[in-house]
Design a protein around this motif. Structure first.
Motif, PDB file in Angstrom:
ATOM      1  N   ILE A 162      -6.801  10.085  -2.564  1.00 31.24           N
ATOM      2  CA  ILE A 162      -6.492  11.519  -2.626  1.00 31.24           C
ATOM      3  C   ILE A 162      -5.428  11.925  -1.605  1.00 31.24           C
ATOM      4  CG2 ILE A 162      -7.463  13.835  -2.367  1.00 31.24           C
ATOM      5  CD1 ILE A 162     -10.145  12.641  -3.306  1.00 31.24           C
ATOM      6  N   HIS A 163      -5.621  11.533  -0.342  1.00 32.89           N
ATOM      7  CA  HIS A 163      -4.677  11.922   0.703  1.00 32.89           C
ATOM      8  C   HIS A 163      -3.495  10.963   0.775  1.00 32.89           C
ATOM      9  CE1 HIS A 163      -3.058  11.785   4.832  1.00 32.89           C
ATOM     10  NE2 HIS A 163      -3.256  13.098   4.843  1.00 32.89           N
ATOM     11  N   GLY A 164      -3.807   9.669   0.744  1.00 35.40           N
ATOM     12  CA  GLY A 164      -2.768   8.660   0.870  1.00 35.40           C
ATOM     13  C   GLY A 164      -2.763   8.002   2.240  1.00 35.40           C
ATOM     14  N   ILE A 165      -2.277   6.771   2.304  1.00 33.39           N
ATOM     15  CA  ILE A 165      -2.149   6.032   3.555  1.00 33.39           C
ATOM     16  C   ILE A 165      -0.727   5.474   3.645  1.00 33.39           C
ATOM     17  CG2 ILE A 165      -4.593   5.449   3.745  1.00 33.39           C
ATOM     18  CD1 ILE A 165      -3.996   2.752   2.536  1.00 33.39           C
ATOM     19  N   TYR A 166      -0.360   4.999   4.815  1.00 33.82           N
ATOM     20  CA  TYR A 166       1.014   4.539   5.034  1.00 33.82           C
ATOM     21  C   TYR A 166       1.226   3.180   4.385  1.00 33.82           C
ATOM     22  CZ  TYR A 166       5.378   3.344   7.330  1.00 33.82           C
ATOM     23  OH  TYR A 166       6.685   2.989   7.573  1.00 33.82           O
ATOM     24  N   ASP A 167       2.282   3.081   3.603  1.00 39.42           N
ATOM     25  CA  ASP A 167       2.650   1.830   2.953  1.00 39.42           C
ATOM     26  C   ASP A 167       3.968   1.340   3.551  1.00 39.42           C
ATOM     27  OD1 ASP A 167       3.226  -0.313   1.382  1.00 39.42           O
ATOM     28  OD2 ASP A 167       3.100   0.746  -0.527  1.00 39.42           O
ATOM     29  N   VAL A 173       3.983   7.559   3.379  1.00 43.89           N
ATOM     30  CA  VAL A 173       2.573   7.751   3.023  1.00 43.89           C
ATOM     31  C   VAL A 173       2.497   7.978   1.523  1.00 43.89           C
ATOM     32  CG1 VAL A 173       0.551   9.217   3.317  1.00 43.89           C
ATOM     33  CG2 VAL A 173       2.015   8.710   5.274  1.00 43.89           C
ATOM     34  N   ARG A 174       1.655   7.233   0.852  1.00 48.34           N
ATOM     35  CA  ARG A 174       1.501   7.411  -0.592  1.00 48.34           C
ATOM     36  C   ARG A 174       0.041   7.258  -0.990  1.00 48.34           C
ATOM     37  NH1 ARG A 174       0.732   2.893  -3.777  1.00 48.34           N
ATOM     38  NH2 ARG A 174       1.007   0.858  -2.779  1.00 48.34           N
ATOM     39  N   GLN A 175      -0.289   7.840  -2.130  1.00 49.09           N
ATOM     40  CA  GLN A 175      -1.642   7.713  -2.652  1.00 49.09           C
ATOM     41  C   GLN A 175      -1.838   6.313  -3.218  1.00 49.09           C
ATOM     42  OE1 GLN A 175      -1.467  11.019  -5.404  1.00 49.09           O
ATOM     43  NE2 GLN A 175      -2.631  12.337  -4.011  1.00 49.09           N
TER      44      GLN A 175
END
Length: 362
Positions: A162-167, A173-175
């Motif tokens: 839902i929020h996303g994390i760093y890729d 930051v993407r879901q």
């Protein structure tokens, strides 16, 4: 705790576990108090790192253990996707507030509430009394632990979705949706250090959350029903009835946290998907002298912390050696749980020296 056959044994002040071994209320107090200390350390350290953060120096070359973890899960970025530390102070202060809540709970259980939960007027609370040699009691408590771990895994999966994390592959930051491919999850058990897909990471967490919640429910239900006791009583030995003791449970706990720390050390040292270079610094080089350790491979001339080392180096090396000593504690307490008497070791060594002298003289 091991008494070596002495029912009136007393322990020194340093043997903190002995104070709570047979006092479940105090046992909970110590757990809650430790949680409060962890929250205090997390909140205070985050504020300390944030106050010293220098945007002109790579985060991985500063004292940024807590900032790096927050950045990895997508916290601290503005609407343009640039890391600015937005919300970091709020999270740190929230941890400080919770540390006071936990501290208050610890004091209530230590001072006001019953010393032993078995004496509590609350029926539900009495179910959590400590019976170290009773596998049903221990699995009932274990089941609740597994439920909390499972919920934490599910929460993390939903946060990423839902929020996303760093890729690091896209530097943003993407879901991330989870890849619940069981064959992939099985294969990743053997090459998890090389994992390069956040979808696979989330898939592993989703599966683990399901397994822990299912296992937790099983342990809570199967370990406390009359049907289980009557029909499956033969499994009491399988569940560790003859191995359980406070010393044994402590040894297993130390083994678990020690093994996790060592695995984390190897993972953090080389993996750049879960531990992005932007936040932790460059991958490390594995070395072995007296013991294993990791060296930095990047230019750390501008490093402002950790004696000139990167965040990744500090994280990996500290985890490895903490894990190593946790495992030594596991072996110590496991041997005590099996009945080994360490007090006889000096005498055995002394007898061996005397035997050697007799042999030489003869």
């Amino acid at each position: 705790m091991q008494t070596y056959g002495n029912p009136d044994v007393t322990y020194g002040w340093w043997a903190g576990n002995s104070v709570v071994t047979n006092r479940s209320g105090r046992f909970i107090s110590s757990h809650v108090g430790h949680t409060g200390l962890i929250c205090l350390a997390a909140g205070g350290s985050t504020l300390w790192e944030f106050a010293r953060y220098d945007p002109s120096v790579p985060m991985g070359h500063q004292s940024s253990l807590f900032l790096a973890h927050l950045a990895s899960i997508g916290i601290g970025f503005d609407e343009a996707g640039v890391w600015t530390g937005v919300g970091v102070a709020s999270i740190a202060i929230l941890h400080l507030v919770f540390s006071m809540v936990y501290g208050g709970g610890a004091l209530l259980h230590a001072v006001l509430f019953e010393e032993d939960i078995q004496d509590s007027p609350v029926i539900q609370a009495r179910k959590f009394k400590l019976e170290w040699k009773n596998p049903d009691n221990q699995t009932f408590i274990l089941g609740h632990h597994l439920l909390f771990f499972g919920v934490a895994c599910v929460w993390f999966v939903e946060w990423a979705r839902i929020h996303g994390i760093y890729d690091p592959a896209v530097s943003a930051v993407r879901q991330v949706n989870y890849n619940l491919d069981l064959s992939m999850i099985w294969q990743r058990q053997f090459d998890f250090i090389q994992i390069d897909s956040l979808e696979d990471v989330m898939g592993g967490h989703a599966f683990l959350g399901f397994a822990e919640i299912t296992g937790g429910a099983f342990h809570i239900i199967a370990g406390s029903t009359p049907w289980e006791n009557k029909r499956l009583g033969v499994f009491s030995k399988f569940k560790g009835a003859e191995l359980l003791s406070a010393e044994a449970v402590l040894s297993w706990s130390l083994a678990g946290i020690g093994w996790m720390a060592i695995v984390a050390a190897f993972w953090a040292a080389t993996n750049t998907t879960v531990y992005p270079i932007e936040w932790y610094g460059e991958p490390l080089q594995f070395q072995f002298n007296v013991g294993p350790y990791w060296l930095d491979t990047g230019d750390l001339s501008e490093s402002t912390a950790f004696f000139g080392h990167s965040t990744r180096a500090a994280l990996s090396n500290s985890h490895y050696y903490l894990g190593f000593f946790y495992l030594q504690g596991h072996f110590f307490h496991a041997l005590r749980a099996l009945g080994f008497d360490f007090k006889k070791v000096p005498g055995a060594i002394g007898n061996q020296k005397k035997s050697d002298l007799i042999t030489i003289d003869s």
